[in-house]
Design a protein around this motif. Structure first.
Motif, short mmCIF file in Angstrom:
data_model
loop_
_atom_site.label_atom_id
_atom_site.label_comp_id
_atom_site.label_asym_id
_atom_site.label_seq_id
_atom_site.Cartn_x
_atom_site.Cartn_y
_atom_site.Cartn_z
N VAL A 160 8.65 -5.00 -24.38
CA VAL A 160 7.29 -5.16 -24.44
C VAL A 160 6.89 -4.30 -22.75
O VAL A 160 7.40 -4.71 -21.92
N ALA A 161 5.88 -3.53 -22.94
CA ALA A 161 5.79 -2.74 -21.78
C ALA A 161 4.04 -3.33 -21.45
O ALA A 161 3.55 -3.67 -22.31
N VAL A 162 3.99 -3.30 -20.09
CA VAL A 162 2.63 -3.72 -19.68
C VAL A 162 2.14 -3.02 -18.58
O VAL A 162 2.97 -2.92 -17.77
N GLY A 163 0.95 -2.69 -18.56
CA GLY A 163 0.27 -2.05 -17.27
C GLY A 163 0.11 -3.23 -16.12
O GLY A 163 -0.25 -4.22 -16.20
N ILE A 164 0.46 -2.82 -15.12
CA ILE A 164 0.68 -3.73 -13.95
C ILE A 164 -0.56 -3.42 -12.92
O ILE A 164 -0.41 -4.04 -11.76
N GLY A 165 -1.37 -2.51 -13.04
CA GLY A 165 -2.21 -2.04 -12.19
C GLY A 165 -1.98 -1.15 -11.19
O GLY A 165 -0.71 -0.33 -11.39
N PRO A 166 -2.55 -1.06 -9.87
CA PRO A 166 -3.51 -1.85 -9.65
C PRO A 166 -4.80 -1.84 -10.32
O PRO A 166 -5.21 -0.64 -10.97
N GLY A 167 -5.97 -2.66 -10.34
CA GLY A 167 -6.90 -2.85 -11.06
C GLY A 167 -7.52 -4.14 -11.09
O GLY A 167 -7.39 -4.88 -9.98
N SER A 168 -8.25 -4.91 -12.07
CA SER A 168 -8.79 -6.14 -12.14
C SER A 168 -7.67 -7.06 -12.03
O SER A 168 -6.68 -6.81 -12.79
N TYR A 169 -7.79 -7.94 -10.74
CA TYR A 169 -6.65 -9.08 -10.85
C TYR A 169 -6.43 -9.75 -12.17
O TYR A 169 -5.29 -9.94 -12.54
N LEU A 227 8.23 -10.06 -12.51
CA LEU A 227 7.23 -9.06 -12.90
C LEU A 227 5.76 -9.78 -12.55
O LEU A 227 5.35 -10.64 -13.04
N LYS A 228 4.93 -8.91 -11.89
CA LYS A 228 3.62 -9.21 -11.22
C LYS A 228 2.64 -8.09 -11.14
O LYS A 228 3.34 -7.21 -11.21
N PRO A 229 1.61 -8.28 -11.09
CA PRO A 229 0.38 -7.22 -10.89
C PRO A 229 1.00 -6.47 -9.68
O PRO A 229 1.44 -7.04 -8.63
N LEU A 230 0.68 -5.33 -9.62
CA LEU A 230 0.51 -4.54 -8.15
C LEU A 230 -0.74 -4.90 -7.46
O LEU A 230 -1.61 -4.05 -7.74
N TYR A 231 -0.63 -5.89 -6.82
CA TYR A 231 -2.08 -6.23 -6.28
C TYR A 231 -2.47 -5.39 -4.99
O TYR A 231 -3.44 -5.10 -4.92
N ILE A 232 -1.41 -4.77 -4.38
CA ILE A 232 -1.73 -4.02 -2.92
C ILE A 232 -2.33 -4.85 -1.96
O ILE A 232 -1.89 -4.88 -0.73
N ASN A 233 -3.46 -5.55 -2.11
CA ASN A 233 -4.02 -6.04 -1.14
C ASN A 233 -3.84 -7.66 -1.24
O ASN A 233 -3.57 -8.09 -2.23
N LYS A 234 -3.78 -8.31 -0.21
CA LYS A 234 -3.74 -9.66 -0.13
C LYS A 234 -4.65 -10.50 -0.65
O LYS A 234 -5.77 -10.05 -0.74
N PRO A 235 -4.39 -11.85 -1.31
CA PRO A 235 -5.71 -12.35 -1.81
C PRO A 235 -6.67 -12.51 -0.94
O PRO A 235 -6.63 -12.90 0.21
N ASN A 236 -7.90 -12.44 -1.49
CA ASN A 236 -9.29 -12.79 -0.77
C ASN A 236 -9.46 -14.25 -0.51
O ASN A 236 -9.51 -14.80 -1.52
N ILE A 242 -3.19 13.54 -7.77
CA ILE A 242 -3.44 12.31 -6.85
C ILE A 242 -4.15 11.37 -7.62
O ILE A 242 -5.35 11.37 -8.14
N PRO A 243 -3.64 10.20 -8.14
CA PRO A 243 -4.35 9.16 -8.73
C PRO A 243 -5.27 8.03 -7.85
O PRO A 243 -4.46 7.76 -6.81
N LEU A 244 -6.49 8.00 -8.13
CA LEU A 244 -7.43 7.12 -7.23
C LEU A 244 -7.90 6.15 -8.31
O LEU A 244 -8.32 6.45 -9.36
N ILE A 245 -7.86 4.97 -8.05
CA ILE A 245 -8.44 3.79 -8.68
C ILE A 245 -9.55 3.15 -8.06
O ILE A 245 -9.34 2.59 -6.73
N ASP A 246 -10.81 2.96 -8.34
CA ASP A 246 -11.88 2.55 -7.90
C ASP A 246 -11.64 1.09 -7.55
O ASP A 246 -11.21 0.31 -8.44
N ALA A 247 -11.83 0.79 -6.36
CA ALA A 247 -11.67 -0.82 -5.88
C ALA A 247 -12.78 -1.17 -5.26
O ALA A 247 -12.83 -2.28 -4.58
#
Lengths: 336, 223
Positions: free
Chosen positions: B67-76, B209-218, B120-125
């Motif tokens: 099972v492969a899965v996209g881990i973002g970053p993106g919508s939490y 395995l967890k999302p690539l959150y990059i940012n700390k939780p708000n 260069i990959p850029l994802i809208d945050a």
């Protein structure tokens, strides 16, 4: 029939295996309460992150403790609502996928109905088998305060509910006013044992209304006024004396507040039991763990020959055994 | 090897099934992205029903090897739905998991078209911020800061951060930069990357395995 239950509606990651809707083979709860103690409440994004991390090992442990393989599971029951949406979604997604991969049904469960069902599990504290229907259930937790007329494991009517704060929420807010950590219920219960419940006369909100509704936000405000008044007085005291007085004073507030909540809950629940002419009252939800509420409810009910049933402490709190237990009845209904 | 890939981190969630021996891919775009949690498992079922080999053989969910899965970053929340679903499947099927970042998948989708140009990959945050990956570094910053720190040379920008901020990119680099319009992360490329990693035995720990959150939780304001 072995049902795996999954619960992630708030800040407990839980999984359990229940046999035939009754026998709890395992019930694992990983609580995040420590994470939120200093925040005074649950932060959905943090809770959701934690659920995703904990759920797989918690399910593994539940299966292991039950002595079962995933293939021995006949259905996966999961809390669908109500709760914190991002937190719920972790459990919902995992449960549905797990059920798909095992080729068994995935059963959505209402968290509140699951709490009501907790009394039907054999691990209930009173060690009594099953529960008679119909009965009146007082469901009191951090999110809900309702009086229910319960006709079967899957059928009930709501007779009344809170119009603002839930009883458990009031405990949390009062704990915060007193500088005590989250969750407020257990610590107020404990401190109240050192206090005098008659020391401060807090209001008994909506006691005289003819319905089965509650309101706790005014009571919380009354506590706030009491706290403010006290802070003004104690400003003139020495630190040592203040500490000593502070504890006694907090204990008195805790006891008096708890007494007010218990009085209203009991009065309305008893009225419902009398009106519906049932001989059993059940307590459900986290606040059902409150020792004073239990004690006073039993006394009041026994005077009228009404039996009071309550789950053991672990089954009052959020858990997955109640979810799995109810899931069994849902599957049976689907098959009929 | 048969790989099921799930990608729910951005607006166009999709799933893909890759059979590496027969070199065949079946794909399915998810109809209701908003309610992906309600439909994902049904969509997976439907994907399997659509699978048919030349010899009329069909596939069952239990035939999956990975099972492969996209881990973002993106919508939490979106990403968590995908990962939780992947974890549930992996647990029930007793198969391994591989998580793939949106950065990797965006590059994989276009890199054969740009042999000598850095992508260069850029994802809208939102709020003029983008998730970025420059070399090994991953982060989340204001789009203008990210563009400022890049040297003057030829780039290809890809992802929702690039298409959203096309104007700023053109302003900063003029003719030197191109924005590729394939800005949605696709499950097919997640499956392809996972294949390479599985062959190198680089599986992820299914518990960790967890999302690539990059940012700390708000943390926000408490009520």
């Amino acid at each position: 029939m072995n049902i795996l239950g999954i619960e992630t509606s708030c800040d407990e990651t839980a999984a359990a295996v229940v046999k035939d809707g009754k026998e709890v083979l395992s019930s694992i709860v990983a609580s995040q309460a420590d994470l939120f103690a200093k925040h005074g409440g649950v932060i959905p994004e943090i809770a959701s992150r934690k659920h995703l991390e904990m759920l797989t090992p918690v399910i593994n442990e539940a299966l292991e403790k039950a002595g079962l393989n995933p293939n021995d599971i006949d259905g996966v029951a999961y809390t669908k609502e109500p709760g914190l949406l991002p937190a719920l979604l972790v459990g919902i997604s995992h449960a549905k996928a797990l059920a798909l991969s095992l080729g068994v049904p995935a059963i959505p469960i209402n968290h509140l109905e699951a709490h009501v069902y907790a009394n039907s599990l054999t691990s209930s504290a009173d060690k009594k088998e099953g529960i008679p229907y119909p009965h009146i259930c007082l469901l009191v937790s951090g999110g809900h305060t309702s009086i229910l007329f319960v006709e079967s494991p899957t059928k009930y009517k709501t007779l009344g509910q809170t119009r603002d704060d839930a009883a458990g929420e009031a405990f949390d807010k009062v704990a915060r006013l007193l500088g005590l950590p989250y969750p407020g219920g257990p610590i107020i219960d404990k401190m109240a044992q050192d206090g005098d419940p008659a020391s401060i006369k807090f209001p008994r909100p909506m006691m005289d209304t003819e319905d089965y509704d509650f309101s706790f936000s005014g009571l919380k405000t009354a506590v706030l006024h009491e706290v403010k008044r006290r802070v003004e007085i104690s400003d003139e005291l020495s630190d040592e004396l203040k500490d000593q007085l502070d504890y006694n004073w907090k204990a008195d507030i805790a006891a008096s507040f708890q007494e007010a909540v218990a009085d209203v809950l009991i009065y309305k629940t008893m009225n419902a039991a009398i009106e519906k002419n049932v001989d059993t009252i059940s307590l459900a939800g986290g606040v059902a763990a409150n020792s004073r509420l239990r004690e006073k409810m039993i006394r009041a009910a026994n005077d009228l020959g009404i039996d009071v049933r309550y789950p053991d402490l672990k089954m009052c709190m959020d858990n997955a055994a109640m979810v799995a237990g109810l899931g069994y009845h849902m599957i049976k209904e689907l098959k009929n | 090897m048969r790989i099921l890939a799930i990608e729910t981190s951005d607006k166009t969630a999709d799933i893909a099934l890759l059979d590496t021996e027969h070199d065949q891919v079946w794909k399915k775009e998810l109809k209701t992205v908003q309610k992906v949690s309600e439909t994902l498992v049904d969509e997976i079922k439907e994907l399997f029903q659509s699978v048919e080999y030349a010899d009329l053989r069909t596939l069952r969910i239990t035939d999956i090897d990975l099972v492969a899965v996209g881990i973002g970053p993106g919508s939490y929340t979106g990403t968590r739905v995908g990962i939780a679903t992947a974890k549930g499947l992996a647990q029930g099927l007793k198969v391994k998991m591989i998580g793939v970042t949106s950065f990797e998948a965006l590059i994989e989708a276009i890199d054969e078209d740009y042999e000598d140009t850095e992508i260069i990959p850029l994802i809208d945050a939102k709020n003029d911020r983008v998730y970025f990956q420059i070399g090994e570094e991953q982060g989340c910053s204001d789009i203008s800061e990210v563009l400022e720190r890049l040297k003057d040379k030829n780039y290809v920008f890809v992802g929702t951060g690039a298409t959203t901020h096309r104007g700023l990119i053109a302003e900063r680099f003029q003719e030197q930069a191109k924005v590729d319009d394939r800005d949605q992360v696709s499950a097919k490329f997640i499956a392809q990357i996972a294949q390479g990693r599985a062959e190198a035995n680089l599986h992820d720990n299914a518990i960790a395995l967890k999302p690539l959150y990059i940012n700390k939780p708000n943390i926000g304001t408490k009520k």
